[in-house]
Design a protein around this motif. Structure first.
Motif, PDB file in Angstrom:
ATOM      1  N   ALA A 160      57.913  37.425  31.459  1.00  0.00           N
ATOM      2  CA  ALA A 160      58.865  36.365  31.146  1.00  0.00           C
ATOM      3  C   ALA A 160      58.514  35.078  31.880  1.00  0.00           C
ATOM      4  CB  ALA A 160      60.277  36.816  31.505  1.00  0.00           C
ATOM      5  N   ILE A 161      58.009  35.176  33.115  1.00  0.00           N
ATOM      6  CA  ILE A 161      57.789  33.951  33.882  1.00  0.00           C
ATOM      7  C   ILE A 161      56.358  33.440  33.792  1.00  0.00           C
ATOM      8  CG2 ILE A 161      59.651  34.417  35.539  1.00  0.00           C
ATOM      9  CD1 ILE A 161      57.523  35.374  37.483  1.00  0.00           C
ATOM     10  N   SER A 162      55.438  34.238  33.207  1.00  0.00           N
ATOM     11  CA  SER A 162      54.064  33.759  33.152  1.00  0.00           C
ATOM     12  C   SER A 162      53.885  32.816  31.967  1.00  0.00           C
ATOM     13  CB  SER A 162      53.105  34.940  33.039  1.00  0.00           C
ATOM     14  OG  SER A 162      53.348  35.604  31.822  1.00  0.00           O
ATOM     15  N   ARG A 163      52.865  31.962  32.073  1.00  0.00           N
ATOM     16  CA  ARG A 163      52.635  30.997  30.998  1.00  0.00           C
ATOM     17  C   ARG A 163      51.994  31.688  29.799  1.00  0.00           C
ATOM     18  NH1 ARG A 163      50.817  25.456  33.812  1.00  0.00           N
ATOM     19  NH2 ARG A 163      52.459  25.405  35.369  1.00  0.00           N
ATOM     20  N   ASP A 164      52.016  31.000  28.676  1.00  0.00           N
ATOM     21  CA  ASP A 164      51.545  31.609  27.437  1.00  0.00           C
ATOM     22  C   ASP A 164      50.061  31.950  27.480  1.00  0.00           C
ATOM     23  OD1 ASP A 164      53.989  31.489  26.467  1.00  0.00           O
ATOM     24  OD2 ASP A 164      53.707  29.739  25.192  1.00  0.00           O
ATOM     25  N   ARG A 165      49.271  31.084  28.139  1.00  0.00           N
ATOM     26  CA  ARG A 165      47.827  31.265  28.071  1.00  0.00           C
ATOM     27  C   ARG A 165      47.328  32.372  28.983  1.00  0.00           C
ATOM     28  NH1 ARG A 165      45.735  26.518  25.944  1.00  0.00           N
ATOM     29  NH2 ARG A 165      46.995  26.113  24.116  1.00  0.00           N
ATOM     30  N   VAL A 166      48.098  32.677  30.011  1.00  0.00           N
ATOM     31  CA  VAL A 166      47.653  33.647  30.999  1.00  0.00           C
ATOM     32  C   VAL A 166      47.548  35.034  30.357  1.00  0.00           C
ATOM     33  CG1 VAL A 166      48.189  34.656  33.253  1.00  0.00           C
ATOM     34  CG2 VAL A 166      48.854  32.311  32.749  1.00  0.00           C
ATOM     35  N   ARG A 167      46.454  35.736  30.706  1.00  0.00           N
ATOM     36  CA  ARG A 167      46.353  37.119  30.214  1.00  0.00           C
ATOM     37  C   ARG A 167      47.336  37.977  30.979  1.00  0.00           C
ATOM     38  NH1 ARG A 167      42.761  38.477  26.699  1.00  0.00           N
ATOM     39  NH2 ARG A 167      43.215  40.657  27.136  1.00  0.00           N
ATOM     40  N   THR A 168      48.234  38.626  30.272  1.00  0.00           N
ATOM     41  CA  THR A 168      49.283  39.374  30.956  1.00  0.00           C
ATOM     42  C   THR A 168      49.092  40.873  30.870  1.00  0.00           C
ATOM     43  OG1 THR A 168      50.564  39.044  28.962  1.00  0.00           O
ATOM     44  CG2 THR A 168      51.119  37.681  30.862  1.00  0.00           C
ATOM     45  N   TYR A 169      48.250  41.336  29.938  1.00  0.00           N
ATOM     46  CA  TYR A 169      48.170  42.782  29.746  1.00  0.00           C
ATOM     47  C   TYR A 169      47.524  43.478  30.940  1.00  0.00           C
ATOM     48  CZ  TYR A 169      47.206  47.347  27.815  1.00  0.00           C
ATOM     49  OH  TYR A 169      47.160  48.690  27.632  1.00  0.00           O
ATOM     50  N   GLU A 170      46.410  42.912  31.424  1.00  0.00           N
ATOM     51  CA  GLU A 170      45.670  43.577  32.500  1.00  0.00           C
ATOM     52  C   GLU A 170      46.492  43.691  33.780  1.00  0.00           C
ATOM     53  OE1 GLU A 170      44.371  41.473  30.414  1.00  0.00           O
ATOM     54  OE2 GLU A 170      42.803  42.643  29.429  1.00  0.00           O
ATOM     55  N   PRO A 171      47.141  42.587  34.228  1.00  0.00           N
ATOM     56  CA  PRO A 171      48.004  42.756  35.410  1.00  0.00           C
ATOM     57  C   PRO A 171      49.111  43.784  35.177  1.00  0.00           C
ATOM     58  CG  PRO A 171      47.678  40.440  34.934  1.00  0.00           C
ATOM     59  CD  PRO A 171      47.079  41.185  33.794  1.00  0.00           C
ATOM     60  N   ALA A 172      49.670  43.785  33.959  1.00  0.00           N
ATOM     61  CA  ALA A 172      50.729  44.748  33.652  1.00  0.00           C
ATOM     62  C   ALA A 172      50.194  46.170  33.757  1.00  0.00           C
ATOM     63  CB  ALA A 172      51.285  44.501  32.258  1.00  0.00           C
ATOM     64  N   LEU A 173      48.979  46.353  33.263  1.00  0.00           N
ATOM     65  CA  LEU A 173      48.364  47.685  33.332  1.00  0.00           C
ATOM     66  C   LEU A 173      48.175  48.107  34.784  1.00  0.00           C
ATOM     67  CD1 LEU A 173      47.139  49.835  31.449  1.00  0.00           C
ATOM     68  CD2 LEU A 173      44.937  48.781  31.850  1.00  0.00           C
ATOM     69  N   LEU A 174      47.743  47.128  35.611  1.00  0.00           N
ATOM     70  CA  LEU A 174      47.545  47.419  37.032  1.00  0.00           C
ATOM     71  C   LEU A 174      48.861  47.835  37.679  1.00  0.00           C
ATOM     72  CD1 LEU A 174      45.353  47.302  39.259  1.00  0.00           C
ATOM     73  CD2 LEU A 174      46.252  45.041  39.827  1.00  0.00           C
ATOM     74  N   ILE A 175      49.924  47.034  37.403  1.00  0.00           N
ATOM     75  CA  ILE A 175      51.243  47.375  37.965  1.00  0.00           C
ATOM     76  C   ILE A 175      51.669  48.758  37.496  1.00  0.00           C
ATOM     77  CG2 ILE A 175      53.691  46.739  38.035  1.00  0.00           C
ATOM     78  CD1 ILE A 175      52.838  43.840  37.578  1.00  0.00           C
ATOM     79  N   GLY A 176      51.420  49.030  36.222  1.00  0.00           N
ATOM     80  CA  GLY A 176      51.829  50.310  35.659  1.00  0.00           C
ATOM     81  C   GLY A 176      51.133  51.479  36.333  1.00  0.00           C
ATOM     82  N   VAL A 177      49.802  51.376  36.485  1.00  0.00           N
ATOM     83  CA  VAL A 177      49.055  52.483  37.082  1.00  0.00           C
ATOM     84  C   VAL A 177      49.440  52.647  38.547  1.00  0.00           C
ATOM     85  CG1 VAL A 177      46.752  53.295  37.693  1.00  0.00           C
ATOM     86  CG2 VAL A 177      47.159  52.315  35.442  1.00  0.00           C
ATOM     87  N   LEU A 178      49.630  51.507  39.254  1.00  0.00           N
ATOM     88  CA  LEU A 178      50.052  51.591  40.656  1.00  0.00           C
ATOM     89  C   LEU A 178      51.426  52.243  40.764  1.00  0.00           C
ATOM     90  CD1 LEU A 178      48.913  48.170  42.186  1.00  0.00           C
ATOM     91  CD2 LEU A 178      47.979  50.448  42.611  1.00  0.00           C
ATOM     92  N   GLY A 179      52.323  51.860  39.840  1.00  0.00           N
ATOM     93  CA  GLY A 179      53.660  52.461  39.843  1.00  0.00           C
ATOM     94  C   GLY A 179      53.594  53.958  39.637  1.00  0.00           C
ATOM     95  N   LEU A 180      52.762  54.379  38.704  1.00  0.00           N
ATOM     96  CA  LEU A 180      52.629  55.817  38.441  1.00  0.00           C
ATOM     97  C   LEU A 180      52.030  56.532  39.647  1.00  0.00           C
ATOM     98  CD1 LEU A 180      51.440  55.626  34.750  1.00  0.00           C
ATOM     99  CD2 LEU A 180      53.490  56.778  35.542  1.00  0.00           C
TER     100      LEU A 180
END
Lengths: 106, 499
Positions: free
Chosen positions: B32-52
């Motif tokens: 929600a807070i990141s800009r449109d151009r920024v790639r968001t999937y990879e950081p999300a994946l990192l957060i997800g794997v770290l969370g798991l």
């Protein structure tokens, strides 16, 4: 007095069972996705009536608390279900009946 | 005025769930807070794997708590913390990690928009499954069922541009909501009969009193079983399974087949083995019938399939039948063998779906006849697919054999010889359709000249590192459990000592 309470809870339970049945049959028979969707709501609300009736008959408040959980879950389901229906509508504009989604033949 | 006493919150028991939900919310917030151009999937994946991973760390802590202090419950008896919940949670977390590893490459290769919400949905669903693993109250089971299902409806329909994916989503949604409503009506009837929704409360109530009118309780029990049978894809409540498994993106299918099944069986086992223990002679008959038709329906359904993904879907139905054999035993051995089966099955099935991912192609349609000569064209893929199919068939050196042996031994121990025979016979028939795929890959290579366009235009030549890692993990686990089964069997035995 006890007999009267017992009798009334039987009425409510029968009513809820009929309502649940209408919902279940409707879901299996109707082809319109929105109507099928409303049938699920009917089933969930029939269960709510059952919970409240039992709660009254058992003189136990937890049955009524459960209804709030069910309402929240039903609301979440509505949001997701409508989103999927909208996504299907966007792909094919001429209506969303269950007959439109027939690529996968179980 | 009555003072309200808040229940003591035992953070150890809910830490894995809290971590997953926090990670999911973090991903949504980040998007929600990141800009449109920024790639968001990879950081999300990192957060997800770290969370798991963090969640898995808390699970090890839970396990040591259980080993030291025995089973306990938390949050006003709403959730249980015991070996059983930890075991199921481990399966769910592993499945989620493997699924995320498969996903990133799949989404890119199929040209599907990779959005961070995808990871958040997987985490939310996994959180629901963890709650389900420890649920100690019918209402918690219901809420967990919905929390795990609702993200899965979205994930099934994730590929919005593809009609098949949307169709899988709507079918899963309608039948999932239907089964939840049936389950909930079962909860209501059991509540009416016993006056409580707590599993322990129901157990004590039924153990201390004889019901004059059992009708409401029996009806409620049947409805609970029907609702959960939908989730674990047992015949005759399996109609959605082949369609949804075929239409959904393959990593999502792998997750549904492994983790959802584990969570569904967790609820089923806990309800039957604790709350309804007093009525075991009744539910054992019901599960007997369910297991029998599931074995036959899954096996014979698979015989006629021409598509690899649908074949795997029917095979997963048949596997549900084998797990039900363990459930039907109604003994500690039965519980233990069901847990071992769920664990082993997760790796076998994720491995098989990883092959479907690695095969490439549009729409995930892989007619079995198209696999002809794969033994020469893509030897590694063909060998791995053959390995996973043999493991699912239960050929000795693999884990599939250990799993099947376990449930058969449990059935023999409980004198359910009819189910034992049905299980053995369907295993033999199942070996036929698994071997058919393998023979197609290897036999016809010399007879048929390879069409040139197949040689020159491989749909997806190389396997990426994440998919290769998933395949390696699945192969290692399948072989390891097959050769040295004692570790996992002991783990399952410790986990099944709760009731």
């Amino acid at each position: 007095m006890i007999a009267a309470t017992h009798l009334s809870s039987t009425y409510y339970l029968t009513f809820a069972a009929i309502l649940f049945g209408i919902g279940a049959v409707g879901l299996l028979v109707r082809r319109n996705v929105l109507v099928m969707f409303m049938c699920v709501e009917l089933m969930l609300n029939a269960v709510n009536v059952t919970f409240v009736a039992f709660s009254r008959a058992l003189n136990d408040i937890s049955g009524q608390a459960i209804v709030f959980f069910v309402l929240v879950v039903a609301a979440a389901e509505v949001a997701i279900g409508l989103a999927i229906i909208v996504a299907i509508f966007r792909r094919r504009r001429n209506g969303a009946t269950a007959d439109d989604v027939d690529l996968l033949q179980g | 005025m009555i003072a309200i006493v808040a229940p003591r919150v035992d953070w150890t028991s809910i830490a894995p769930v809290v971590v997953l939900v926090a990670a999911a919310l973090l991903i949504v917030l980040f998007k929600a807070i990141s800009r449109d151009r920024v790639r968001t999937y990879e950081p999300a994946l990192l957060i997800g794997v770290l969370g798991l991973a963090l969640s898995a760390f808390y699970l090890t802590k839970q396990w040591s708590v259980v080993v030291d202090g025995g089973p306990s419950d938390a949050l006003a008896h709403m959730t249980a913390l015991d070996g059983f919940s930890v075991f199921i949670s481990v399966i769910v977390i592993i499945s989620a990690i493997l699924m995320l590893l498969l996903s990133s490459e799949y989404l890119v290769a199929r040209g599907i928009e990779s959005r961070p919400e995808y990871v958040a949905l997987v985490l939310m669903s996994a959180a629901g499954m963890l709650v389900m693993a420890g649920a100690n109250d019918l209402i918690v089971v219901f809420v967990a069922l919905e929390v795990l299902s609702i993200p899965l409806y979205v994930l099934a329909a994730y590929d919005r541009t593809r009609a098949r994916s949307l169709e899988a989503g709507i079918k899963y949604f309608v039948l999932g909501a239907f089964s939840s409503a049936i389950f909930l009506y079962g909860v209501a009837l059991v509540y009416g009969a016993t006056g409580t929704t707590s599993l322990e409360g129901i157990q004590t109530f039924l153990a201390t009193r004889v019901l004059v009118n059992e009708g409401s309780l029996i009806a409620g029990m049947v409805l609970l079983l029907v609702g959960l049978a939908f989730k674990v894809a047992a015949v005759p409540f399996h109609m959605w399974t082949p369609d949804v498994y075929e239409g959904s993106p393959s990593p999502v299918t792998a997750f549904m087949a492994s983790a959802t099944k584990a969570a569904g069986f967790a609820a089923l086992l806990r309800i039957l083995y604790t709350a309804l223990a007093q009525y075991s002679s009744d539910w054992r008959q019901l599960i007997f019938a369910l297991a029998l038709v599931t074995l036959l329906g899954g096996t014979f359904g698979a015989l006629w399939q021409t598509d690899l993904k649908r074949l795997l879907a029917y095979s997963s139905i048949a596997h549900a039948g084998y797990i039900l054999i363990g459930v039907q035993a109604g003994t500690a051995k039965g519980l233990q063998s069901s847990l071992v089966y769920l664990f082993v099955y997760a790796f076998m099935t994720i491995g098989a779906f990883a092959i479907v991912v690695a095969l490439g192609g549009t729409d995930d349609l892989h007619a079995i006849s198209d696999l002809r000569a794969y033994g020469r064209r893509r030897p590694v893929i063909a060998a791995l697919l053959a390995f996973f199919l043999l493991a699912q068939a239960g050929i000795p050196p693999t884990a599939g054999f250990i799993a099947k042996l376990g449930v058969f031994a449990a059935a023999a121990g409980a004198h359910s010889y009819a189910l034992l025979i049905a299980g053995v016979v369907t295993s033999v028939i199942a070996a036929f359709f698994y071997l058919r795929v393998i023979l197609t890959m290897y036999a016809a290579a010399d007879e048929q000249e390879l069409p040139d366009e197949l040689e020159t235009a491989p749909t997806w030549p190389a396997i990426g590192v994440p998919v290769a890692a998933v395949l390696a993990i699945c192969v290692v686990m399948t072989v390891w459990v097959g050769v040295l089964p004692t570790i996992i069997i002991d783990f399952a035995r410790d986990a099944s000592l709760i009731f």
